[in-house]
Structures are given as structure tokens and as C-alpha cells.
Design a protein around this motif. Sequence first.
Motif, PDB file in Angstrom:
ATOM      1  N   ASP A 128       0.736  -1.151   0.052  1.00 52.77           N
ATOM      2  CA  ASP A 128       0.079   0.047  -0.092  1.00 52.77           C
ATOM      3  C   ASP A 128       0.737   1.284   0.045  1.00 52.77           C
ATOM      4  OD1 ASP A 128       0.883  -0.333   2.463  1.00 52.77           O
ATOM      5  OD2 ASP A 128      -0.949   0.024   3.523  1.00 52.77           O
ATOM      6  N   PRO A 130       2.573   4.586  -1.633  1.00 55.12           N
ATOM      7  CA  PRO A 130       2.250   5.492  -2.646  1.00 55.12           C
ATOM      8  C   PRO A 130       2.785   5.192  -4.011  1.00 55.12           C
ATOM      9  CG  PRO A 130       2.668   6.552  -0.628  1.00 55.12           C
ATOM     10  CD  PRO A 130       3.078   5.306  -0.453  1.00 55.12           C
ATOM     11  N   HIS A 159       5.823   0.991  -9.378  1.00 58.30           N
ATOM     12  CA  HIS A 159       4.105   0.923  -8.838  1.00 58.30           C
ATOM     13  C   HIS A 159       3.604   2.158  -8.550  1.00 58.30           C
ATOM     14  CE1 HIS A 159       4.328  -3.767  -8.764  1.00 58.30           C
ATOM     15  NE2 HIS A 159       5.530  -3.425  -8.708  1.00 58.30           N
ATOM     16  N   ARG A 161       0.257   3.833  -6.758  1.00 59.43           N
ATOM     17  CA  ARG A 161      -1.310   3.754  -6.300  1.00 59.43           C
ATOM     18  C   ARG A 161      -2.096   4.496  -7.056  1.00 59.43           C
ATOM     19  NH1 ARG A 161      -0.776   4.629  -0.051  1.00 59.43           N
ATOM     20  NH2 ARG A 161      -2.055   6.815  -0.372  1.00 59.43           N
ATOM     21  N   ASP A 162      -3.113   4.059  -7.253  1.00 55.81           N
ATOM     22  CA  ASP A 162      -3.955   4.903  -8.194  1.00 55.81           C
ATOM     23  C   ASP A 162      -4.590   6.267  -7.744  1.00 55.81           C
ATOM     24  OD1 ASP A 162      -3.870   2.622 -10.213  1.00 55.81           O
ATOM     25  OD2 ASP A 162      -5.751   1.888  -9.571  1.00 55.81           O
ATOM     26  N   CYS A 164      -3.099   8.171  -6.051  1.00 51.38           N
ATOM     27  CA  CYS A 164      -1.808   9.138  -5.992  1.00 51.38           C
ATOM     28  C   CYS A 164      -1.693   9.881  -7.376  1.00 51.38           C
ATOM     29  CB  CYS A 164      -0.629   8.494  -5.576  1.00 51.38           C
ATOM     30  SG  CYS A 164      -0.622   7.883  -3.689  1.00 51.38           S
TER      31      CYS A 164
END
Length: 200
Positions: A128, A130, A159, A161-162, A164
Amino acid sequence: MFYRPEDGHGLPHNPFGAIVAPRPIGWISTRGAQGDNLAPYSFFNAVAYVPPQVMFASTSAKDDRDGTKDSVAQIRETGVFCVNIVASAARDVMNASSGAHPAGVDEFEVSGALKAECETIDCPRVGDAPASLECKLTRIVELPGAANFLVLGEVTGVHMRDDCLREGRFDVETFRPLSRLGYRDYAVVENVFTLKRPGE
């Protein structure tokens, strides 16, 4: 005040970390023969765009890791690591992962950090976070002083986080990055503004 580092500063606490501040925190995850590991490093930054590259430095050692710490030992072993970005909301979890645990202790379990798998490397990441940067080791540089190692890596996977992402930009205001100051002090990035360079 002026001091030469070799002569000492004469203060109750070393001011160097407070002078070079704030610093982003690289929450480094690794996997090795003794298991998974997660640890924060405040000597961390991005160093190049193309190809994207990052660095972090480890500056102390554990008795069970031959002159270094778990992160560097496992990166030497596998040639890969992941940098996880620390949101202010994760400060307590990040701090819990910073303990000097014996080799083989999984700091994901100790801290309660959410574990997920990377895509381009055999390594865990903070599920999880960001953002997480999957990295292939390019070199480890031994620096002057005991147990000082600079680790450089090329980013092979990113990666984000959507939540963000806003209007096509990775938006730090959505997660408020945690940064390291000196001593036991930290700061949260909350006041963001834009400046144009001359000629833009």
C-alpha cells in the motif's frame, strides 16, 4: 560556529543530519536466503532519469551480517531490491520496521506492513505504499569509514497507487510524504508550490 569533522563538533548531538535536511526516506525491501527484510534509509535519493536510477547508503553494521546490515547483505546476494515511498500515514509502521532485529526476522511481520510481490524482480514490496521502485543492482560502492556502503540501482518497474495519480501527475499532496530531519525529527510535506525556471 565552525568545526572540522575530524576534530569533533563539541555539541551534545551530531548536527550533520540536521543540516542536510529534509531527506526522503527509502523504505528498502529485500529477499534473501534468510527471508524477507524491510528497513528505512534516510540517505536515499533519485540520481538519474534515463535510465531511471536511485541510490541509498547504509552506514552501520550488525554482528550477524559481516560488516553491514541485512539490506546490503541481501542485495549482494540477489542483485535486486525495492524502494518503497513512505506516506505520512505509514510513519509508525515504518518506524517499527527500523529495529535492529537478528538476520532472518521479517520486518513486514514485525511492523505490520502490507506485503506484496514485485513484477520484474524476485522481491517483496510494501503493497500500500504510494509508489514502489523495483531495482536491479548496478553497483555497491564502499565509502570511507566503517560499514559505509553506497548502493546504486536501475529501476526496472514502477508501482504507483491509483489514488496518488491526479490529472496525469503523481501527486505528493494525496499522500503527504514523510521526510527525515536531524536527530529524531521528521517532517511531512504539506506545502507544495510551483516555480518555473527562467526561460520556461
